[in-house]
Design a protein around this motif. Sequence first.
Motif, PDB file in Angstrom:
ATOM      1  N   SER A  22      -4.130 -18.975  31.941  1.00 56.47           N
ATOM      2  CA  SER A  22      -3.981 -18.796  30.399  1.00 56.47           C
ATOM      3  C   SER A  22      -5.409 -18.558  29.913  1.00 56.47           C
ATOM      4  CB  SER A  22      -3.552 -20.119  29.571  1.00 56.47           C
ATOM      5  OG  SER A  22      -4.388 -21.002  29.972  1.00 56.47           O
ATOM      6  N   LEU A  23      -5.466 -17.546  28.936  1.00 58.19           N
ATOM      7  CA  LEU A  23      -6.432 -17.147  28.125  1.00 58.19           C
ATOM      8  C   LEU A  23      -6.187 -17.032  26.630  1.00 58.19           C
ATOM      9  CD1 LEU A  23      -7.544 -14.032  30.230  1.00 58.19           C
ATOM     10  CD2 LEU A  23      -8.866 -15.966  30.089  1.00 58.19           C
ATOM     11  N   PRO A  24      -7.154 -17.501  25.890  1.00 59.70           N
ATOM     12  CA  PRO A  24      -7.165 -17.577  24.295  1.00 59.70           C
ATOM     13  C   PRO A  24      -7.317 -16.470  23.832  1.00 59.70           C
ATOM     14  CG  PRO A  24      -9.131 -18.580  25.003  1.00 59.70           C
ATOM     15  CD  PRO A  24      -8.446 -18.509  26.395  1.00 59.70           C
ATOM     16  N   CYS A  25      -6.885 -15.813  22.945  1.00 59.94           N
ATOM     17  CA  CYS A  25      -7.151 -14.497  22.661  1.00 59.94           C
ATOM     18  C   CYS A  25      -6.685 -14.040  21.182  1.00 59.94           C
ATOM     19  CB  CYS A  25      -6.864 -13.356  23.415  1.00 59.94           C
ATOM     20  SG  CYS A  25      -4.986 -13.085  23.666  1.00 59.94           S
ATOM     21  N   GLY A  26      -7.104 -13.144  20.295  1.00 56.88           N
ATOM     22  CA  GLY A  26      -6.738 -12.722  19.256  1.00 56.88           C
ATOM     23  C   GLY A  26      -5.727 -11.402  19.475  1.00 56.88           C
ATOM     24  N   ARG A  60      -0.141 -17.697  28.061  1.00 60.05           N
ATOM     25  CA  ARG A  60       0.160 -18.466  29.074  1.00 60.05           C
ATOM     26  C   ARG A  60       0.948 -17.474  30.110  1.00 60.05           C
ATOM     27  NH1 ARG A  60       1.874 -24.653  27.638  1.00 60.05           N
ATOM     28  NH2 ARG A  60       0.080 -25.227  26.828  1.00 60.05           N
ATOM     29  N   PHE A  61       0.325 -17.142  31.443  1.00 59.70           N
ATOM     30  CA  PHE A  61       1.134 -16.408  32.384  1.00 59.70           C
ATOM     31  C   PHE A  61       2.040 -17.120  33.373  1.00 59.70           C
ATOM     32  CE2 PHE A  61      -2.763 -14.240  31.029  1.00 59.70           C
ATOM     33  CZ  PHE A  61      -2.416 -13.200  30.880  1.00 59.70           C
ATOM     34  N   MET A  62       2.996 -16.636  33.131  1.00 65.62           N
ATOM     35  CA  MET A  62       3.973 -17.311  34.043  1.00 65.62           C
ATOM     36  C   MET A  62       4.143 -16.672  35.417  1.00 65.62           C
ATOM     37  SD  MET A  62       5.406 -19.692  32.026  1.00 65.62           S
ATOM     38  CE  MET A  62       3.890 -19.739  31.584  1.00 65.62           C
ATOM     39  N   VAL A  80       4.589 -13.755  29.941  1.00 60.90           N
ATOM     40  CA  VAL A  80       3.848 -14.620  29.237  1.00 60.90           C
ATOM     41  C   VAL A  80       4.550 -15.365  28.158  1.00 60.90           C
ATOM     42  CG1 VAL A  80       1.588 -13.271  29.799  1.00 60.90           C
ATOM     43  CG2 VAL A  80       2.982 -12.773  27.638  1.00 60.90           C
ATOM     44  N   HIS A  81       3.878 -16.505  27.847  1.00 59.91           N
ATOM     45  CA  HIS A  81       4.195 -17.213  26.889  1.00 59.91           C
ATOM     46  C   HIS A  81       3.075 -17.103  25.786  1.00 59.91           C
ATOM     47  CE1 HIS A  81       7.300 -19.894  29.107  1.00 59.91           C
ATOM     48  NE2 HIS A  81       8.165 -18.880  28.203  1.00 59.91           N
ATOM     49  N   LEU A  82       3.231 -17.077  24.533  1.00 56.59           N
ATOM     50  CA  LEU A  82       1.941 -17.310  23.456  1.00 56.59           C
ATOM     51  C   LEU A  82       2.274 -18.548  22.634  1.00 56.59           C
ATOM     52  CD1 LEU A  82       2.966 -13.769  23.965  1.00 56.59           C
ATOM     53  CD2 LEU A  82       1.042 -13.605  22.017  1.00 56.59           C
ATOM     54  N   LEU A  83       0.950 -19.206  22.660  1.00 57.08           N
ATOM     55  CA  LEU A  83       1.122 -20.493  22.155  1.00 57.08           C
ATOM     56  C   LEU A  83       0.073 -20.410  20.939  1.00 57.08           C
ATOM     57  CD1 LEU A  83       1.825 -23.473  22.107  1.00 57.08           C
ATOM     58  CD2 LEU A  83      -0.207 -23.801  23.504  1.00 57.08           C
ATOM     59  N   SER A  84       0.436 -20.746  19.669  1.00 54.26           N
ATOM     60  CA  SER A  84      -0.539 -20.714  18.464  1.00 54.26           C
ATOM     61  C   SER A  84      -1.420 -21.733  18.422  1.00 54.26           C
ATOM     62  CB  SER A  84       0.413 -20.563  17.327  1.00 54.26           C
ATOM     63  OG  SER A  84       0.937 -21.889  17.123  1.00 54.26           O
ATOM     64  N   SER A  85      -2.480 -21.496  17.621  1.00 56.40           N
ATOM     65  CA  SER A  85      -3.069 -23.009  17.296  1.00 56.40           C
ATOM     66  C   SER A  85      -2.659 -24.113  16.703  1.00 56.40           C
ATOM     67  CB  SER A  85      -4.419 -22.389  16.369  1.00 56.40           C
ATOM     68  OG  SER A  85      -4.090 -22.027  15.068  1.00 56.40           O
ATOM     69  N   LEU A  86      -1.253 -23.870  16.263  1.00 55.26           N
ATOM     70  CA  LEU A  86      -0.494 -25.095  15.765  1.00 55.26           C
ATOM     71  C   LEU A  86       0.284 -25.713  16.715  1.00 55.26           C
ATOM     72  CD1 LEU A  86       0.629 -23.193  12.701  1.00 55.26           C
ATOM     73  CD2 LEU A  86      -0.966 -24.947  12.689  1.00 55.26           C
ATOM     74  N   LEU A 112       6.991  -9.931  27.860  1.00 55.79           N
ATOM     75  CA  LEU A 112       6.605  -9.170  29.180  1.00 55.79           C
ATOM     76  C   LEU A 112       5.285  -8.312  28.517  1.00 55.79           C
ATOM     77  CD1 LEU A 112       9.664  -7.648  30.584  1.00 55.79           C
ATOM     78  CD2 LEU A 112       8.572  -9.480  31.229  1.00 55.79           C
ATOM     79  N   LEU A 113       4.184  -8.646  29.131  1.00 57.05           N
ATOM     80  CA  LEU A 113       2.811  -8.137  28.493  1.00 57.05           C
ATOM     81  C   LEU A 113       2.621  -6.634  29.475  1.00 57.05           C
ATOM     82  CD1 LEU A 113       0.077  -8.470  26.840  1.00 57.05           C
ATOM     83  CD2 LEU A 113      -0.989  -9.427  29.171  1.00 57.05           C
ATOM     84  N   ARG A 114       2.750  -5.660  28.874  1.00 59.32           N
ATOM     85  CA  ARG A 114       2.484  -4.258  29.393  1.00 59.32           C
ATOM     86  C   ARG A 114       1.240  -3.820  28.839  1.00 59.32           C
ATOM     87  NH1 ARG A 114       7.468  -2.559  31.172  1.00 59.32           N
ATOM     88  NH2 ARG A 114       9.179  -3.336  30.231  1.00 59.32           N
ATOM     89  N   GLN A 115       0.282  -3.293  29.887  1.00 58.63           N
ATOM     90  CA  GLN A 115      -0.906  -2.645  29.501  1.00 58.63           C
ATOM     91  C   GLN A 115      -1.160  -1.158  29.871  1.00 58.63           C
ATOM     92  OE1 GLN A 115      -4.076  -5.910  30.991  1.00 58.63           O
ATOM     93  NE2 GLN A 115      -2.335  -5.776  32.543  1.00 58.63           N
ATOM     94  N   TYR A 116      -1.995  -0.508  28.895  1.00 57.53           N
ATOM     95  CA  TYR A 116      -2.108   0.882  29.169  1.00 57.53           C
ATOM     96  C   TYR A 116      -3.304   1.291  29.160  1.00 57.53           C
ATOM     97  CZ  TYR A 116       2.601   0.060  26.785  1.00 57.53           C
ATOM     98  OH  TYR A 116       3.710  -0.360  26.431  1.00 57.53           O
ATOM     99  N   PRO A 117      -3.630   2.528  29.627  1.00 57.35           N
ATOM    100  CA  PRO A 117      -4.993   3.008  30.150  1.00 57.35           C
ATOM    101  C   PRO A 117      -6.297   2.749  28.966  1.00 57.35           C
ATOM    102  CG  PRO A 117      -3.378   4.399  30.664  1.00 57.35           C
ATOM    103  CD  PRO A 117      -2.511   3.575  29.659  1.00 57.35           C
ATOM    104  N   ASP A 118      -5.804   2.760  27.659  1.00 59.43           N
ATOM    105  CA  ASP A 118      -6.694   2.588  26.359  1.00 59.43           C
ATOM    106  C   ASP A 118      -7.129   1.218  26.348  1.00 59.43           C
ATOM    107  OD1 ASP A 118      -4.401   1.764  25.415  1.00 59.43           O
ATOM    108  OD2 ASP A 118      -4.554   3.082  23.693  1.00 59.43           O
ATOM    109  N   GLY A 119      -6.724   0.256  27.330  1.00 61.45           N
ATOM    110  CA  GLY A 119      -6.948  -1.462  27.103  1.00 61.45           C
ATOM    111  C   GLY A 119      -5.939  -1.905  26.230  1.00 61.45           C
ATOM    112  N   LYS A 120      -5.196  -1.227  25.382  1.00 60.23           N
ATOM    113  CA  LYS A 120      -4.104  -1.938  24.471  1.00 60.23           C
ATOM    114  C   LYS A 120      -3.003  -2.587  25.439  1.00 60.23           C
ATOM    115  CE  LYS A 120      -5.425   0.916  20.491  1.00 60.23           C
ATOM    116  NZ  LYS A 120      -4.711   2.126  19.718  1.00 60.23           N
TER     117      LYS A 120
END
Length: 513
Positions: A22-26, A60-62, A80-86, A112-120
């Motif tokens: 897992s990784l925390p991010c905005g 959280r990467f499954m 992935v799952h996305l867990l908030s600060s709450l 499903l986390l998809r990634q693009y060439p510009d990093g988004k």
Amino acid sequence: MLWSLQEEESWSPMADSTLPPSLPCGLINAANRYLSAEPFRFQVVATGSVLRLRQVWVLRFMPSQGAGAAWQAQESGQRVHLLSSLQRFLAADPNGKVTCDQESPGPGALFLLRQYPDGKVSLQCELSQRYLGGAEANVTCFAQTVSEGEKWSLHLAQHPNGHMLNLGKQRYMRCDQQTGHMRCDRDLPWGPEAVITLHFDLKERKYGLWSGAGSLLAADGSLQAELSPQTLYSLELRGGLLALRDADGRYLTGRENTVKTFKTDKPGCDEFFALEPSAAQVSLRTFTGGHFVCCRPGADIYANAMSVGNTEIFQLLLNDVTKQACFRSSSGTYLAVGPNDSVVSTSTHDKGVWFSLQYREQRVTLRMADGRQVATRPNGQLLLVPEAAGKKEEFLLLLVNRPLLILQSEAGFVGLFPGTQRLDGNRPAYDASTLALSEDGFCHFRVANKYWSLDKDGLVMASEDHPSNFSLQFVSSSCLVLKAPNKKYLVVEAGGRLWAGASDAASATPFRY
């Protein structure tokens, strides 16, 4: 936002293979606003202008499907799952309504986390096959295709100082000052050269790698003094691991002698790095004699070294409950109480390795639970003596692996208030201070070519050409407090004011570093 070292270790990809990485991010949308989890009715909005605690999500990467799937650029995306600060999970229903009130993830919480060439990236709800997007209070998961409104930039939310482990070589990255390059050649991340600062450029939404010496890694492997297109990289994630891609689509790699970008269609093990938290590493120097405690092979410990090398550096581990500390050497052994009350090197991690740190200004004494304290013999050997013996030894506890000090409290980072020389404690972005140690163990902080000082009201300023004496005290496994020249401790008030006003360490603001 204040993350403990234990929390960081829980999402370090290499921390525990039994836990999902897992990784925390905005998450930043096209309108430059962060996805936010609001406590009122657990609403999800995209209104945050800066990265605060409500804007932090833990990805959280499954587990991937099929052998070797984690290393493939999967068109289906990473689950992935996305867990908030709450401590609630983001979810979407078939009608596109987005919620964040689930204490455990239901069917609509898998994306499903998809990634693009510009990093988004984009986030597609696996249940509805729709994409997360929107702005302000209108965040939905209803789009059938991806436009700019459904793309998000990832702003990693861990403390910027850390270690980078190359997955292919299983070696840590370090800055080789002699050759002016970064290398992946260390079994252990030891000393200041192994601390890497991961810098996020909010304007470009890309990342740079700072060394402790204040230089940036360029795509050609050289170290440069200033941010430029050659020192910025797009982020790519794979199961909690990081790959960094330059403007030409080449990936930073550890496969060669120096770290630089390499042309490859798909990144492999040599192009992926695990980002790990960096614990404090210290040296112990006797206050009167000026000798460093050394942990060379052999049982007894001596304070007889005149300079600092790997054998004079210890990883400082603090128990957050008892507030006691232990000292681990680069060989994995600990300072401990041995036979005949001598201080020895041991591989056994038991109660004999724990010391209480008793601070007096910049000096510290090492004390056992029974009141005995560490002293030195004339030949430099360390031993325990009763407190009444009057042979108490004072040490300087020198933080050696933070040449660039980045301080972060629950309110934000320590940084300069725009247009002034005043340091505030609630800035959304940090200003790194260089840390130098005086001969008598005081800390001298410098930012924007000016030294830290106090004004007449006790406010912390960066305005002087000559240093002022600050001291630091370690208060937990990931935090320290700072004592100012006026004998008061630094406090961050609600409005961000950073001043020296606390009478004791318990009332001071703890800073992650």
